[in-house]
Design a protein around this motif. Sequence first.
Motif: not given
Lengths: 152, 150
Positions: B39, B42-43, B46, B49-51, B53-54
């Motif tokens: 977590l 992923l946060k 995110k 800005g690399v991720v 959307r999940i």
Amino acid sequence: MNTEQAIIRALQGNIPLEPAPFKKLAAGLGLPEGKFLAGVKELKRRGILRSIRAIVRHRRAGYSANAMVAWKVTESRALSFGKTAAASPAVSHCYQRVTRPGWPYNLYTMVHGRSRAEMLKVVDGLAKKTGAKEYLVLESLREFKKTSMVYF
Amino acid sequence: MVSRIDKLVLDAAQAEIPCLSRPFAALGAGIGVSEAEVLRILKAYKRKGVVRRIGGSFETRKLGFSSTLAGMRVKPERLAAVAGEISKFTGVTHCYEREGELNLWFTLGVRGGMSGIDNKIAEFRRLPGVEKCHSFPVKKMFKIKTLFPI
């Protein structure tokens, strides 16, 4: 809106980054978690939901070079071209599309690389492997919009 | 710099987040990373800005939507304005300026059959500065796999 549409709506955006995200999404819809998860599994079984996953901005993940390549392939070779292109890990999307007057390109691939040279090498490799001689490497100059579909 | 653990987590999360009560614990268990660490990573990506959307990735067609890829020829001085106008429409999910004869490309999806697509394309074609607008619907899909090993 029915339960299925409500579940799609809950998943088309972002799932919460916490230990039990589906419990929270279910609660928002007034559903028990078990029912929500069963609904998600059913959507998957029917092929409506491909998967729940992280979507990466490839440019920011080191894949700075990418191009849409439009290929002109004879109808009889389209299937084998598609299969060959799809087998390449550097190709994320491959479609056969309709042609239009003045636009004879019928196969489209999105090709990615960590550098422009790497990306062009993939394109060149595909051309050699498939024998395709006419193609356009359409590099993007500006991104105006990139988002995910909103269904409900 | 991306650590080995970050890479493991991002690659696994791009493949699939399992549909389970504790999905991040299950994802982590497969690669030897704790739920809390999954977590946290992923946060962080995110936020950076690399991720993007999940969430769920859907088969548009099976939801009763039709879609196409369209290529336009727009007068250079009108390109940004036309792109802005087109991008206002929710069904346009990607819109790029590209090199070549057709200089503006976008993807379009609408609920219902292809006539809805054709109508929207006709509407976009009437925007000032648009000289050409071709719609190239799919005849056959060979691959959609947007997994980028980190």
